[in-house]
Scaffold this motif. Structure first.
Motif, PDB file in Angstrom:
ATOM      1  N   THR A   3       3.972  71.852  49.069  1.00 14.52           N
ATOM      2  CA  THR A   3       3.234  72.480  50.234  1.00 14.52           C
ATOM      3  C   THR A   3       3.403  72.969  50.940  1.00 14.52           C
ATOM      4  OG1 THR A   3       3.189  70.586  51.715  1.00 14.52           O
ATOM      5  CG2 THR A   3       1.901  69.888  49.637  1.00 14.52           C
ATOM      6  N   GLU A   4       4.435  73.538  51.712  1.00 17.84           N
ATOM      7  CA  GLU A   4       4.539  74.824  52.548  1.00 17.84           C
ATOM      8  C   GLU A   4       4.880  75.654  51.567  1.00 17.84           C
ATOM      9  OE1 GLU A   4       7.038  73.404  54.947  1.00 17.84           O
ATOM     10  OE2 GLU A   4       6.170  71.554  55.727  1.00 17.84           O
ATOM     11  N   CYS A   5       4.960  75.454  50.533  1.00 17.15           N
ATOM     12  CA  CYS A   5       5.685  76.955  49.758  1.00 17.15           C
ATOM     13  C   CYS A   5       4.192  78.173  48.682  1.00 17.15           C
ATOM     14  CB  CYS A   5       6.177  76.407  48.613  1.00 17.15           C
ATOM     15  SG  CYS A   5       7.838  75.784  48.739  1.00 17.15           S
ATOM     16  N   ARG A   6       4.591  78.879  48.649  1.00 16.97           N
ATOM     17  CA  ARG A   6       3.466  79.684  47.842  1.00 16.97           C
ATOM     18  C   ARG A   6       3.725  79.842  46.606  1.00 16.97           C
ATOM     19  NH1 ARG A   6       1.687  86.192  49.208  1.00 16.97           N
ATOM     20  NH2 ARG A   6       0.250  86.395  47.865  1.00 16.97           N
ATOM     21  N   VAL A  62      12.866  83.122  45.217  1.00 14.62           N
ATOM     22  CA  VAL A  62      12.001  82.932  44.205  1.00 14.62           C
ATOM     23  C   VAL A  62      12.524  81.583  44.041  1.00 14.62           C
ATOM     24  CG1 VAL A  62      10.932  83.110  41.870  1.00 14.62           C
ATOM     25  CG2 VAL A  62      10.750  84.778  43.897  1.00 14.62           C
ATOM     26  N   THR A  63      12.029  80.556  43.062  1.00 19.11           N
ATOM     27  CA  THR A  63      12.432  79.214  42.409  1.00 19.11           C
ATOM     28  C   THR A  63      11.333  78.307  42.061  1.00 19.11           C
ATOM     29  OG1 THR A  63      13.334  77.201  43.225  1.00 19.11           O
ATOM     30  CG2 THR A  63      11.544  77.912  44.410  1.00 19.11           C
ATOM     31  N   LYS A  64      12.149  78.076  40.452  1.00 17.97           N
ATOM     32  CA  LYS A  64      11.259  76.729  40.073  1.00 17.97           C
ATOM     33  C   LYS A  64      11.333  75.233  40.494  1.00 17.97           C
ATOM     34  CE  LYS A  64      11.974  79.112  35.064  1.00 17.97           C
ATOM     35  NZ  LYS A  64      13.162  78.657  34.026  1.00 17.97           N
ATOM     36  N   GLU A  65      10.235  74.569  40.729  1.00 21.10           N
ATOM     37  CA  GLU A  65       9.771  73.399  40.850  1.00 21.10           C
ATOM     38  C   GLU A  65      10.715  72.893  40.475  1.00 21.10           C
ATOM     39  OE1 GLU A  65       9.389  70.026  41.353  1.00 21.10           O
ATOM     40  OE2 GLU A  65       7.866  69.763  40.702  1.00 21.10           O
ATOM     41  N   GLU A  87       4.756  77.776  39.415  1.00 21.88           N
ATOM     42  CA  GLU A  87       4.419  76.090  38.911  1.00 21.88           C
ATOM     43  C   GLU A  87       4.870  75.728  37.490  1.00 21.88           C
ATOM     44  OE1 GLU A  87       0.841  75.892  41.691  1.00 21.88           O
ATOM     45  OE2 GLU A  87       0.027  76.898  39.776  1.00 21.88           O
ATOM     46  N   ARG A  88       5.215  74.787  38.007  1.00 21.62           N
ATOM     47  CA  ARG A  88       5.196  73.570  36.305  1.00 21.62           C
ATOM     48  C   ARG A  88       4.736  73.402  35.626  1.00 21.62           C
ATOM     49  NH1 ARG A  88       8.794  67.947  37.462  1.00 21.62           N
ATOM     50  NH2 ARG A  88       9.545  69.381  38.522  1.00 21.62           N
ATOM     51  N   PRO A  89       4.691  73.672  34.050  1.00 18.89           N
ATOM     52  CA  PRO A  89       3.974  73.386  33.148  1.00 18.89           C
ATOM     53  C   PRO A  89       3.702  71.809  33.639  1.00 18.89           C
ATOM     54  CG  PRO A  89       5.267  74.794  32.055  1.00 18.89           C
ATOM     55  CD  PRO A  89       5.344  74.114  33.802  1.00 18.89           C
ATOM     56  N   VAL A  90       1.464  72.004  33.172  1.00 18.01           N
ATOM     57  CA  VAL A  90       1.646  70.503  32.681  1.00 18.01           C
ATOM     58  C   VAL A  90       1.482  69.594  31.837  1.00 18.01           C
ATOM     59  CG1 VAL A  90      -0.507  69.039  33.387  1.00 18.01           C
ATOM     60  CG2 VAL A  90      -0.467  71.470  34.658  1.00 18.01           C
ATOM     61  N   GLU A  91       2.471  68.456  32.279  1.00 17.66           N
ATOM     62  CA  GLU A  91       2.958  67.282  31.048  1.00 17.66           C
ATOM     63  C   GLU A  91       2.393  66.939  30.606  1.00 17.66           C
ATOM     64  OE1 GLU A  91       6.971  69.077  29.053  1.00 17.66           O
ATOM     65  OE2 GLU A  91       7.126  68.767  30.812  1.00 17.66           O
TER      66      GLU A  91
END
Length: 257
Positions: A118-121, A211-214, A239-243
């Protein structure tokens, strides 16, 4: 396509795990403890080194396309396939699903738990990320891994602004060089990284944006967020792909029935 090879192991297996993640290793460890004959397929020798050595575990090393996966599934004659690959490895997951469909093999997706963002862009894809980075002149430290580096060369003044953290691998370092990223701006180390180590990397790079992945708790995501907070750096999350899939506990219950 890299040729895959087998390490000494069992002749038959009940379970085929496509791994390379902490969750895949934990599932392999569970199978060894419970004497469930299994095979784990990982892309690299490094991934293989992290797995347990057991008479109940066969370790397969190398990258496979969907046809190679079909052949492997058919040869092993396992009862089901567990996809424990990285949540961002969408092409690999698609190939595993396709191979299971062709071979009529039951397929289960092992999901990695998510972390609070929530605190990340957040950005949806690499194109949006590049657009955001091009709206600023700030220095950037990318922890997205080597596969995304070619797309990051679309960032304006990337030779001056961009630092990358990648695995300590000569091929990857050479790739960075060919893409115009000076060796002095490449942090080549193996994780997982503590909050303190992330802080050191942020200070070394002088980055104002991380810059990072979740990547979840097992991928060191909380430590990155805390380090950025302490350094006053902005965090941008791809953002992580929805699975849809199952937790590790749910997978264990399924294979134990």
């Amino acid at each position: 396509m890299e040729k895959w090879s087998l390490r000494e192991g069992t002749e038959m297996c009940e379970l085929l795990i496509f791994g390379g993640t902490t969750e895949g290793r934990e599932l392999a460890e569970y199978c060894c403890e419970k004497r469930i004959r299994s095979a784990v397929c990982v892309a690299t020798d490094y991934g293989a080194e992290l797995l347990p050595v057991s008479e109940y575990l066969r370790i397969i090393t190398g990258r496979l396309d969907s046809s190679g996966m079909e052949k492997l599934i058919s040869e092993l004659k396992c009862k089901c396939v567990i996809d424990a690959t990285h949540p961002y490895a969408t092409e690999v997951t698609a190939n595993i699903k396709a191979a299971c469909t062709v071979t009529q093999m039951p397929y289960y997706r092992l999901l990695r738990s998510s972390s609070e963002t929530t605190e990340c862009r957040k950005v949806r894809n690499m194109e949006q990320l590049v657009e955001v980075l091009n709206s600023t002149e700030k220095k950037v430290l990318s922890t997205l891994g080597s596969k995304e580096i070619p797309k990051l060369t679309a960032v304006k003044k990337y030779r001056e602004r961009l630092w990358v953290r990648v695995l300590s691998n000569e091929d990857i370092i050479e790739q960075c060089k060919k893409l115009g990223i000076d060796r002095s701006r490449v942090i080549a180390e193996k994780g997982p990284f503590s909050t303190e180590r992330n802080i050191e990397h942020l200070k070394l790079s002088g980055a104002e944006i991380l810059v990072t992945k979740e990547s979840g708790t097992t991928g060191g995501f909380p430590e990155k967020i805390e380090a950025a907070r302490l350094c006053g750096a902005e965090v941008i999350v791809l953002e992580r792909p929805v699975e849809k899939g199952y937790t590790l506990d749910e997978i264990i219950k399924i294979i134990s029935e």
